[in-house]
Design a protein around this motif. Structure first.
Motif, PDB file in Angstrom:
ATOM      1  N   LEU A  22       0.837  -1.197   0.000  1.00 46.83           N
ATOM      2  CA  LEU A  22       0.000   0.000   0.000  1.00 46.83           C
ATOM      3  C   LEU A  22       0.874   1.249   0.000  1.00 46.83           C
ATOM      4  O   LEU A  22       1.990   1.245   0.522  1.00 46.83           O
ATOM      5  N   THR A  23       0.362   2.320  -0.572  1.00 48.34           N
ATOM      6  CA  THR A  23       1.073   3.600  -0.532  1.00 48.34           C
ATOM      7  C   THR A  23       0.958   4.208   0.873  1.00 48.34           C
ATOM      8  O   THR A  23       0.184   3.721   1.713  1.00 48.34           O
ATOM      9  N   ALA A  24       1.712   5.282   1.081  1.00 46.00           N
ATOM     10  CA  ALA A  24       1.676   5.967   2.375  1.00 46.00           C
ATOM     11  C   ALA A  24       0.240   6.345   2.735  1.00 46.00           C
ATOM     12  O   ALA A  24      -0.247   6.032   3.829  1.00 46.00           O
ATOM     13  N   VAL A  25      -0.443   6.981   1.794  1.00 38.38           N
ATOM     14  CA  VAL A  25      -1.800   7.456   2.119  1.00 38.38           C
ATOM     15  C   VAL A  25      -2.740   6.277   2.382  1.00 38.38           C
ATOM     16  O   VAL A  25      -3.576   6.334   3.285  1.00 38.38           O
ATOM     17  N   GLU A  26      -2.570   5.179   1.647  1.00 32.43           N
ATOM     18  CA  GLU A  26      -3.423   3.996   1.879  1.00 32.43           C
ATOM     19  C   GLU A  26      -3.142   3.369   3.237  1.00 32.43           C
ATOM     20  O   GLU A  26      -4.064   2.897   3.924  1.00 32.43           O
ATOM     21  N   ASN A  27      -1.870   3.353   3.653  1.00 31.30           N
ATOM     22  CA  ASN A  27      -1.543   2.853   4.988  1.00 31.30           C
ATOM     23  C   ASN A  27      -2.193   3.712   6.067  1.00 31.30           C
ATOM     24  O   ASN A  27      -2.730   3.192   7.048  1.00 31.30           O
ATOM     25  N   VAL A  28      -2.140   5.016   5.867  1.00 29.39           N
ATOM     26  CA  VAL A  28      -2.673   5.923   6.885  1.00 29.39           C
ATOM     27  C   VAL A  28      -4.200   5.819   6.970  1.00 29.39           C
ATOM     28  O   VAL A  28      -4.798   6.006   8.031  1.00 29.39           O
ATOM     29  N   GLU A  29      -4.825   5.448   5.855  1.00 26.90           N
ATOM     30  CA  GLU A  29      -6.289   5.309   5.827  1.00 26.90           C
ATOM     31  C   GLU A  29      -6.819   4.150   6.675  1.00 26.90           C
ATOM     32  O   GLU A  29      -7.999   4.135   7.037  1.00 26.90           O
ATOM     33  N   LEU A  30      -5.942   3.152   6.952  1.00 24.06           N
ATOM     34  CA  LEU A  30      -6.450   1.901   7.544  1.00 24.06           C
ATOM     35  C   LEU A  30      -7.324   2.069   8.788  1.00 24.06           C
ATOM     36  O   LEU A  30      -8.418   1.506   8.854  1.00 24.06           O
ATOM     37  N   PRO A  31      -6.882   2.864   9.788  1.00 18.61           N
ATOM     38  CA  PRO A  31      -7.743   2.991  10.974  1.00 18.61           C
ATOM     39  C   PRO A  31      -9.111   3.583  10.646  1.00 18.61           C
ATOM     40  O   PRO A  31     -10.108   3.262  11.306  1.00 18.61           O
ATOM     41  N   LEU A  32      -9.156   4.420   9.601  1.00 17.57           N
ATOM     42  CA  LEU A  32     -10.428   5.049   9.231  1.00 17.57           C
ATOM     43  C   LEU A  32     -11.338   4.048   8.521  1.00 17.57           C
ATOM     44  O   LEU A  32     -12.569   4.132   8.622  1.00 17.57           O
TER      45      LEU A  32
ATOM     46  N   VAL B 113       5.248   7.905   8.491  1.00 16.67           N
ATOM     47  CA  VAL B 113       3.966   7.408   7.947  1.00 16.67           C
ATOM     48  C   VAL B 113       3.204   6.690   9.065  1.00 16.67           C
ATOM     49  O   VAL B 113       1.995   6.893   9.257  1.00 16.67           O
ATOM     50  N   ALA B 114       3.934   5.869   9.834  1.00 12.33           N
ATOM     51  CA  ALA B 114       3.286   5.140  10.939  1.00 12.33           C
ATOM     52  C   ALA B 114       2.731   6.122  11.975  1.00 12.33           C
ATOM     53  O   ALA B 114       1.674   5.884  12.570  1.00 12.33           O
ATOM     54  N   ILE B 115       3.440   7.220  12.185  1.00 11.08           N
ATOM     55  CA  ILE B 115       2.951   8.238  13.128  1.00 11.08           C
ATOM     56  C   ILE B 115       1.671   8.889  12.568  1.00 11.08           C
ATOM     57  O   ILE B 115       0.697   9.082  13.296  1.00 11.08           O
ATOM     58  N   ALA B 116       1.673   9.162  11.268  1.00 13.66           N
ATOM     59  CA  ALA B 116       0.465   9.725  10.643  1.00 13.66           C
ATOM     60  C   ALA B 116      -0.708   8.753  10.802  1.00 13.66           C
ATOM     61  O   ALA B 116      -1.833   9.161  11.108  1.00 13.66           O
ATOM     62  N   ARG B 117      -0.440   7.457  10.633  1.00 10.41           N
ATOM     63  CA  ARG B 117      -1.490   6.447  10.798  1.00 10.41           C
ATOM     64  C   ARG B 117      -1.991   6.431  12.238  1.00 10.41           C
ATOM     65  O   ARG B 117      -3.183   6.236  12.498  1.00 10.41           O
ATOM     66  N   ALA B 118      -1.064   6.624  13.190  1.00  4.59           N
ATOM     67  CA  ALA B 118      -1.470   6.606  14.603  1.00  4.59           C
ATOM     68  C   ALA B 118      -2.350   7.795  14.956  1.00  4.59           C
ATOM     69  O   ALA B 118      -3.186   7.704  15.847  1.00  4.59           O
ATOM     70  N   LEU B 119      -2.134   8.924  14.272  1.00  2.00           N
ATOM     71  CA  LEU B 119      -2.865  10.118  14.708  1.00  2.00           C
ATOM     72  C   LEU B 119      -4.079  10.433  13.839  1.00  2.00           C
ATOM     73  O   LEU B 119      -4.883  11.286  14.193  1.00  2.00           O
ATOM     74  N   VAL B 120      -4.238   9.727  12.699  1.00  3.99           N
ATOM     75  CA  VAL B 120      -5.270  10.128  11.734  1.00  3.99           C
ATOM     76  C   VAL B 120      -6.681  10.036  12.302  1.00  3.99           C
ATOM     77  O   VAL B 120      -7.556  10.826  11.954  1.00  3.99           O
ATOM     78  N   SER B 121      -6.905   9.079  13.217  1.00  2.00           N
ATOM     79  CA  SER B 121      -8.255   8.943  13.770  1.00  2.00           C
ATOM     80  C   SER B 121      -8.399   9.779  15.049  1.00  2.00           C
ATOM     81  O   SER B 121      -9.380   9.641  15.758  1.00  2.00           O
ATOM     82  N   ASP B 122      -7.382  10.611  15.310  1.00  2.00           N
ATOM     83  CA  ASP B 122      -7.428  11.523  16.447  1.00  2.00           C
ATOM     84  C   ASP B 122      -7.687  10.805  17.773  1.00  2.00           C
ATOM     85  O   ASP B 122      -8.570  11.203  18.538  1.00  2.00           O
ATOM     86  N   PRO B 123      -6.911   9.752  18.073  1.00  2.00           N
ATOM     87  CA  PRO B 123      -7.136   9.020  19.324  1.00  2.00           C
ATOM     88  C   PRO B 123      -6.615   9.827  20.502  1.00  2.00           C
ATOM     89  O   PRO B 123      -5.652  10.588  20.355  1.00  2.00           O
TER      90      PRO B 123
END
Ligand code: ADP
Ligand code: ADP
Length: 225
Positions: free
Chosen positions: A98-108, A150-160
């Motif tokens: 997956l691309t960076a943006v697709e990885n970050v989308e996962l929690p959403l 990228v992993a940090i972006a994924r961790a914060l994207v859902s605003d936990p």
């Protein structure tokens, strides 16, 4: 944010039982940046598993963001993890195809959010960690430090409410590690609560507060200088 009271985790191995956590009490307020440091075998991973709702304690309480979570069933724990916690691991744990943006989308995706909104929020999260120009890159097209961001972006994207980082710089060279720490500081300044687990004194010293663990017990809890 975090309130752990008298927590024990006992592993039974044949006739032996190991107190991986032995009567640990720990309070972390909202917006704190805390590091937990200890030598190998001191109980850091066990504590991480408890804080991250990946496992349940043998005894004691855990209130996360006001809710008692230490007696929940697996599917309820999964729900808490999805909504309350952003995870950052030593090994980045990105999906290679997956691309960076697709990885970050996962929690959403797990939260059932629609495609357009996912892309918008994921792009924003990548911009926040300084990777706005890399969103269509796959992990092997990024440096280690960039993959961790990228992993940090994924961790914060859902605003936990809580971000848990387990040896986030452990696989990185000094400069990339410093970039990742800079990104964590940036999130902290934006108001995130961060708990960072490490065995590295120089990494731990960058938090506001340093908690030392040894033999499953907290032996020191002090403000960083
Ligand atoms: P650290 O992450 O600081 O290295 P751990 O939390 O992994 O420490 O381990 C704490 C103690 O609990 C160690 O004595 C370890 O051997 C023991 N332990 C950890 N996980 C298990 C397990 N699944 N089964 C049995 N003992 C375990
Ligand atoms: P490089 O491979 O040189 O790190 P990048 O374009 O990915 O190239 O990053 C440029 C710089 O952005 C990095 O040197 C890093 O220090 C910085 N950086 C790291 N975290 C952030 C952040 N949260 N926001 C903005 N810039 C950041």
């Amino acid at each position: 944010m975090i309130r752990i009271e008298n927590m024990c985790k006992i592993y039974n191995m044949g006739d032996n039982s190991v107190y991986a956590l032995n009567d640990v009490s720990l309070h972390v307020a909202e917006h704190e940046f805390v590091s937990i440091i200890g030598p190998s075998g001191s109980g850091k991973s066990t504590l991480m598993n408890m804080l991250g709702c990946l496992d349940v304690p043998t005894s004691g309480e855990y209130y996360l963001d006001g809710k008692e979570v230490s007696r929940l069933r697996d599917n309820q724990l999964a729900e808490i993890r999805n909504y309350k916690i952003g995870f950052i691991f030593q090994g980045f744990n990105l999906l290679k195809k997956l691309t960076a943006v697709e990885n970050v989308e996962l929690p959403l995706i797990y939260q059932g959010i629609g495609h357009r909104e996912r892309v918008r929020r994921s792009t924003e999260a990548l911009e926040m960690v300084g990777l706005g120009d890399r969103i269509h890159h796959t992990p092997n097209e990024l440096s280690g430090g960039q993959q961790q961001r990228v992993a940090i972006a994924r961790a914060l994207v859902s605003d936990p409410p809580l971000i848990l980082a387990d040896e986030p710089t452990g696989n990185l060279d000094t400069k990339s590690g410093a970039d990742v720490m800079k990104t964590l500081h940036f999130l902290h300044e934006k108001g995130n609560t961060i708990v960072l687990i490490t065995h590295d004194n120089s990494v731990a010293a960058q938090a506001q507060r340093i908690i030392k663990i040894q033999d499953g017990q907290i032996i020191e809890d002090k403000e960083a200088v």
